[in-house]
Structures are given as C-alpha cells and as structure tokens.
Design an enzyme around this catalytic site. Structure first.
Site, short mmCIF file in Angstrom:
data_model
loop_
_atom_site.label_atom_id
_atom_site.label_comp_id
_atom_site.label_asym_id
_atom_site.label_seq_id
_atom_site.Cartn_x
_atom_site.Cartn_y
_atom_site.Cartn_z
N SER A 556 77.32 43.45 38.23
CA SER A 556 76.62 44.18 37.80
C SER A 556 75.33 44.14 36.25
O SER A 556 75.56 43.08 35.95
CB SER A 556 77.44 46.04 37.34
OG SER A 556 76.79 46.64 36.91
N TYR A 569 84.04 48.56 31.10
CA TYR A 569 84.48 48.35 32.36
C TYR A 569 82.47 47.17 31.82
O TYR A 569 82.64 46.67 32.89
CB TYR A 569 82.89 49.75 33.23
CG TYR A 569 82.40 48.96 34.07
CD1 TYR A 569 82.84 48.85 35.83
CD2 TYR A 569 80.54 48.81 34.23
CE1 TYR A 569 82.07 48.67 37.26
CE2 TYR A 569 79.64 49.07 35.79
CZ TYR A 569 80.41 48.76 36.98
OH TYR A 569 80.25 48.41 38.40
#
Length: 679
Positions: A556, A569
């Site tokens: 990501s 996250y």
C-alpha cells in the site's frame, strides 16, 4: 457447416460415442457421414463427406469441427497415389478436395473414411478393441471373438494406404461390419448413422465380454510386498511432498504443468509383479504415446521409502531416462527427422502413491494421465488373454517424429506470456485479488484462487473456466496449517507453484488512542504474519522445483505515507514492504524474484472498503462514502481513480517476463501521490 441432416446426425452420433470413455478417449478417433447436397455454383447435386477434423474431440464436436469435402475429388486421389513411400504427400491433397470456405482442417484419417464404401464410418480407440489389437496373437483372437463379422487389419501407420487397406477388407468381406486395426483401434461402418453406431458399439461390447469371459483374473501377476496403496491421507501427503521434485524433472527441457491422479486402476497396476516389465514396453495406440511419450518413468521403490531417498532415486532414474530417450532418438532419426523435442517423461509412476502427468497446460497434463489409464486397461486386456505386444519401437518413432505431426505442432498458437506458470493469489475472492486472478489467467497462468470465503473463491475459479484453468482453496492465512494445506492443494492440482501474490488483507481505521491490541493483532496477523507464512511455504515449493519463481506483495502507499487514524494498518503494510526487500535478498540465489505493488485506496470493487473501511476513511476525511473514490483521485497528480484492474496490471508487469532482472522493487499504483514517493 452442420445444417445438412446427415451432418446433424453425425454430430449427434459423435457426441454419444465420445461421451463414453469405454468407447473412445478424449480427442481420439473420428467419425464421418456421406450425403448429397446442392452445389452452390452449378445448382446441381454434389456428393459430400463430413468428417471430424484434425484435433477435435467427438464428445464436444461442433459443426465448425467438421471438414467438408467432395467425394468425387477424394476418390480421384486413388489415381494419383504415388505409393507408401510418398503417402504423406496425400495429406496436402485433401485441401484441394474441400467444399466451400471454413470448416476444420482434414485429419490424416480422412482417407479411411473417404475410401471405405459406406455412407457412415466410425474410427474409435476403445480399450477393449486396442487390447485385441495389441495382443501377440490378435488376429486369431479377433477371429475367435467376432467370426467373420469383424476382420483383422495388420498394423499400418495412419494414412492413405491404411484407407486403401480397410476399403479392400470391406470389399472382400461383405458380411463384415468393421475391423480391428493391429496396434491401433477399430473401424466400423454402416448404411445409416444408426447402423454405424450400432456396429461400433457391437464391436466394443463384444470385445469387452470376450476379455471378461476368457481373461485370466490376475493378468498383472501377484501383489508386490510393500507396494500397495498408502491410506488416502498419507497418499496425498506423500504426493504433495513429491510433486515439486517430480515437476522439476519433467520440466528440465521445457516448463510443464502437472496433474496428479491416484486412480485405482493405476494404483493396482503399480502394486503388481508385472508392472515393471509392462511399463517398460510402453504404450501402443498412436493416440496414447503421442501424449504419454513412448514409456513412463517408474519409481522402483516402495511407498514406505524415506522421502529423501525417493527424491534421490527419482533423480537417478530421470538421468537414465534422458539418456535412453536420446539413444532412442539416435537409433531412428534420419537426415530429415525433426529435432528431438525433449527427453523428459510425460508420465511418472510412483507405487503406492499414484501417477503424475505433464503437459503444456492443465488440460494436456490431465488428458495425458487419462490416456495412460487407457493404456493400463489395454495392457490388462491383452495380458488376460495373450501377451501385450505393442508396435515396434521404430514405428513409434515414425509417428512421434512424423513430419505431419511436426507440422501440426507448428500450427499451434504461440504460448501466452504466463503459459505453464502456476499462480496462487490470496484474498482472491473479491476486489483486487479477483482482478489479479483474472489477469493472470488471461495471460495463460493456471490459478489457485485462495480466500477465507470458500464460496467466493469457488465462484471466481468458476469465472476463470473451472478446474483445468483454476481451482479454489479455502484458507485463513493466519493459520500455519491452513497455509500449508493450500500449497499442498496447489501442487496436487497443477504440479507446483511459480507465482504467489500476497493480497489477503483487512483494515480498521482507528486513531491511536482508540486502537486496541486486538485491532493491532488482527491486522498484523493477516498481512504481516499471513504474507510471511504464505511466502515461506511457497519458497519451499519453489526451491524444490528449481525453476525460479515470483512472489509479489500487494502492499500500500500507506507503507511509506503517514496518514491519520491508521496506525495498525499502515504499520502492517510497512512490515510487508520490508519483507519484500528481505526476501528478495534471501531468495535471489534460487532465482526467486520478490517485488511489491503500492496501491492507493482502491474503492470500487474492494472487499475491504465495502466491509466498513470505506465508511471509516470517509469519516476521517469528511466526505460522503460514495464520493471517496473521487476524493482519492483528486488528491493525486494524475487525478485518476485507482481500480482493481490497475493493480492487476502492475502484478502482470512484474511477472510477465519483461522485468526478468528486477527484484526488491515496490511499484506505486496510486495515480501519483507525491508524499508516497519512494526515497
């Protein structure tokens, strides 16, 4: 092409015959019908023949799979036939006998159908018929089984002369309904489609009864001590442990896709005393050995042998197999022979465990295994009433390295970029993972669709075309035993693993003070621990195969971009990003490349965003959830929304071959987020 009533009847007959493996094997045999149609040029009647074309399968035959030819031209070929020494030239002449545009390419068996004086002809490869055809005294047994109604035709390679031989047999035996072709199969005929089908089934069923009633009960001899089948769970575990090593052997010359079968027919054969002698004789029917090679590689150890001993012995046997195959080629190759195509086995037999078969794709590998089961049935039938006697080695070579077979291989389309590669994608039941699975499959890969939601995984595997293209596995990547089972399922389905995509993930958006230890642990368990477990088990398979490989992490932009309310996250994604670097450094010596993709928020089609993450991030940024994708796009340099297929494109770019010297790279797929530029 199939609008004529005779052609329609032919298709229906073909489907019935091709649907029964006792009658013929996949893509084996051919059928034909003759009839009168209107010539579109003259308006007069013209006699035509519809015949299954080259490469088709009877069970799934369509009108486009038929070659349509003029009978007057086909029959005129008798007058220009130059003799056996030049009969291959006749195959090219069939193109000048075609009627109208389209249709399939005529096969080498076209002459058999055209020259036999019957309106309908079937040429089939039933196990029972081939058993008689490959018995040492097959001619006598054929007469004993059928009397005057079925006639023996000695072995002859398929072609124009064989068509003349069968035509002569029919003319000389008016009571005959068909013939047994030595070393090959059967041919039947009839005045109507129904009569032809009835005669074909009569030959098949009569031969079955003859073998059952006359055959001795143990044609493969007594049981070998210690060679019986392992219990099912042990058998499949042993197969999974062996599969990567076996695939490495079968892929020495060209990478192959594998198929594993523990069919009772094969397991019983390998448990019997005569299996080494019979396996060494090889298969006989041309359709068999073109797919299985002239003989298999057989492990000569019992299933209780230690794994490392079995692996070492397979390596020794493989070296000997390659030497023997090269010697076989040298014995029979002439100045005009095609180059040797490869010396690796297509069939590997392991007593107590089963059979590994190989091919350019899953279907080819599976069909090769099915053909070897046919071959075992043929051996059983022949040995039960006589002695199994396949055609001579030089005849096998003449077919395997036939110029017409070589031309057929050259007509095959070029392989797609990921052909022969086996990919496992985690989190592939939806969103980015689903898009990646679709892209890899479209580029030729065999795909293992892995997801915690088994129903979603199965749905995606079905979208990709089913078990010859993709299989589904249910796996929670946080559980070590489930990850190992998923890799075992992959190697049993396709022979190994070459390309793994760590995509499984979840996300919870929380400020630091609201992030619980459970939030932290859940996200690190799936993304940091899960990708570690998957990569570790995949690396075990890849190093055993020795074929290199690719591991790709879907990371990501949050791995390098510090955003608000996202501690758990983003930290897990940063862990994944560093795993890319660490594993690239460690696995490069094995030819395994490790790279990653850094997407920005992929909203549309995303399982994570649909599961609550989208609402949470929209609240953080103060925008309506339905406008979140647009919001992400507007903060990028390109002002474009990132979709699942864009991530899939990047995964393919990393694995499709053009970046063969790239490892340890993280590729942004974020439409340009300056704060996430790699430094």
């Amino acid at each position: 092409m199939a609008s004529h009533p005779e052609a329609e009847a032919l298709l229906a007959r073909s489907h019935r015959l091709g649907s029964d493996p006792r009658v013929t094997n996949y893509a084996g045999g051919n059928t034909s019908a003759k009839g009168t149609a209107t010539d579109p040029v003259t308006g007069g009647d013209v006699e035509l023949m519809w015949v299954k074309g080259s490469g088709g399968d009877l069970g799934t035959l369509t009108g486009d799979g038929l070659a349509v030819l003029r009978l007057d031209r086909l029959r005129a070929l008798r007058d220009v036939y130059p003799g056996v020494g030049r009969e291959d030239e006749m195959a090219g002449a069939f193109d000048y006998c075609r009627h109208g545009p389209g249709g399939a390419a005529p096969s080498i068996d076209t002459a058999m159908h055209a020259l036999v004086d019957a309106a309908h002809v079937d040429h089939l490869h039933p196990d029972s018929g081939i058993a008689l055809a490959c018995a040492a005294d097959g001619e006598r047994l054929t007469a004993e089984c059928f009397g005057e109604t079925v006639v023996w035709v000695p072995w002859r390679r398929p072609g124009f002369q064989l068509g003349l031989d069968i035509a002569a047999v029919k003319a000389a035996h008016p009571r005959a309904v068909g013939c047994v072709l030595g070393g090959h199969g059967i041919t039947a005929w009839g005045d109507t489609s129904e009569e032809c089908e009835r005669n074909s089934l009569h030959i098949v069923r009569t031969a079955e009864r003859f073998l059952a009633e006359r055959g001795r009960p143990d044609p493969f001899g007594g049981r070998l001590d210690g060679h019986g089948p392992l219990p099912e769970a042990e058998r499949r575990a042993r197969a999974a442990a062996l599969a990567p090593y076996v695939r490495a052997l079968a892929s020495r010359d060209t990478p192959q896709v594998g198929h594993f079968s523990d069919d009772d027919v094969v397991l019983d054969f390998l448990a019997r005393e005569e299996h080494p002698r019979l396996a060494a004789l090889g298969t006989s029917c041309p359709d068999h050995f073109l797919r299985t090679k002239v003989r298999p590689l057989v492990l000569d150890l019992p299933p209780a042998a230690p794994l490392d001993e079995a692996v070492a012995r397979l390596g020794t046997l493989h070296a000997a197999y390659r030497e023997e195959y090269a010697a076989y080629y040298a014995r029979h190759a002439g100045p005009g022979s095609p180059a040797m195509r490869g010396a690796d086995p297509a069939i590997v037999l392991v007593p107590g465990v089963g059979m590994f078969s190989f091919g350019r794709d899953k279907q080819t590998a599976r069909v090769a295994g099915e053909f070897y089961v046919n071959a075992v049935n043929v051996m059983r039938g022949a040995e039960s009433v006589s002695t199994y006697t396949p055609i001579a080695e030089e005849e096998k070579f003449r077919i395997e390295y036939w110029a017409l077979e070589e031309a057929k291989l050259r007509r095959m389309p070029a392989p797609r970029p990921l052909a022969t590669r086996i990919a496992l994608v985690t989190g592939a039941g939806s969103g980015i993972g689903r898009a990646i699975a679709h892209r890899l499959s479209a580029e030729g890969a065999s795909v293992v669709v892995a997801d915690r939601d088994g129903e979603r995984a199965a749905a995606v595997a079905g979208e990709l075309g089913g078990p010859d293209r993709a299989v589904a596995v249910t796996v929670d990547v946080t559980r070590e035993e489930e990850v190992r089972a998923a890799l075992d399922a992959a190697v049993l389905a396709f022979g190994g693993v070459d390309l793994v995509v760590n995509n499984a993930g979840l996300s919870l958006s929380r400020p630091l003070l609201e992030t619980s230890t459970d939030d932290w642990d859940r996200q690190h368990a799936v993304m940091a621990r899960g990708s570690f477990l998957v990569s570790r088990e995949a690396a075990r398979v890849m190093t055993a195969q020795g074929l290199g490989g690719d591991i790709v992490y879907v990371v990501s932009k949050n791995a390098v971009f510090a955003g608000p309310s996202n501690i758990a996250y983003s930290a897990a994604k940063a862990d994944q990003a560093h795993q890319v670097r660490l594993l690239a450094a460690e696995l490069g010596a094995h030819g395994i490349r490790v790279n990653g993709v850094n997407p920005d928020g992929v909203v549309r089609g995303s399982g994570i965003f649909a599961g609550g993450w989208g609402a949470e991030r929209a609240a953080v940024y103060g925008v309506p959830e339905e406008r979140l994708g647009e919001f992400y796009a507007q903060r990028t340099l390109l002002k474009r929304e990132v979709l699942p297929e864009h991530v899939a494109n990047a995964v393919f770019a990393l694995t499709g071959g053009d970046l063969s010297h790239t490892t340890g790279l993280l590729v942004p797929v974020d439409a340009g987020v300056a704060a996430a530029f790699l430094r």
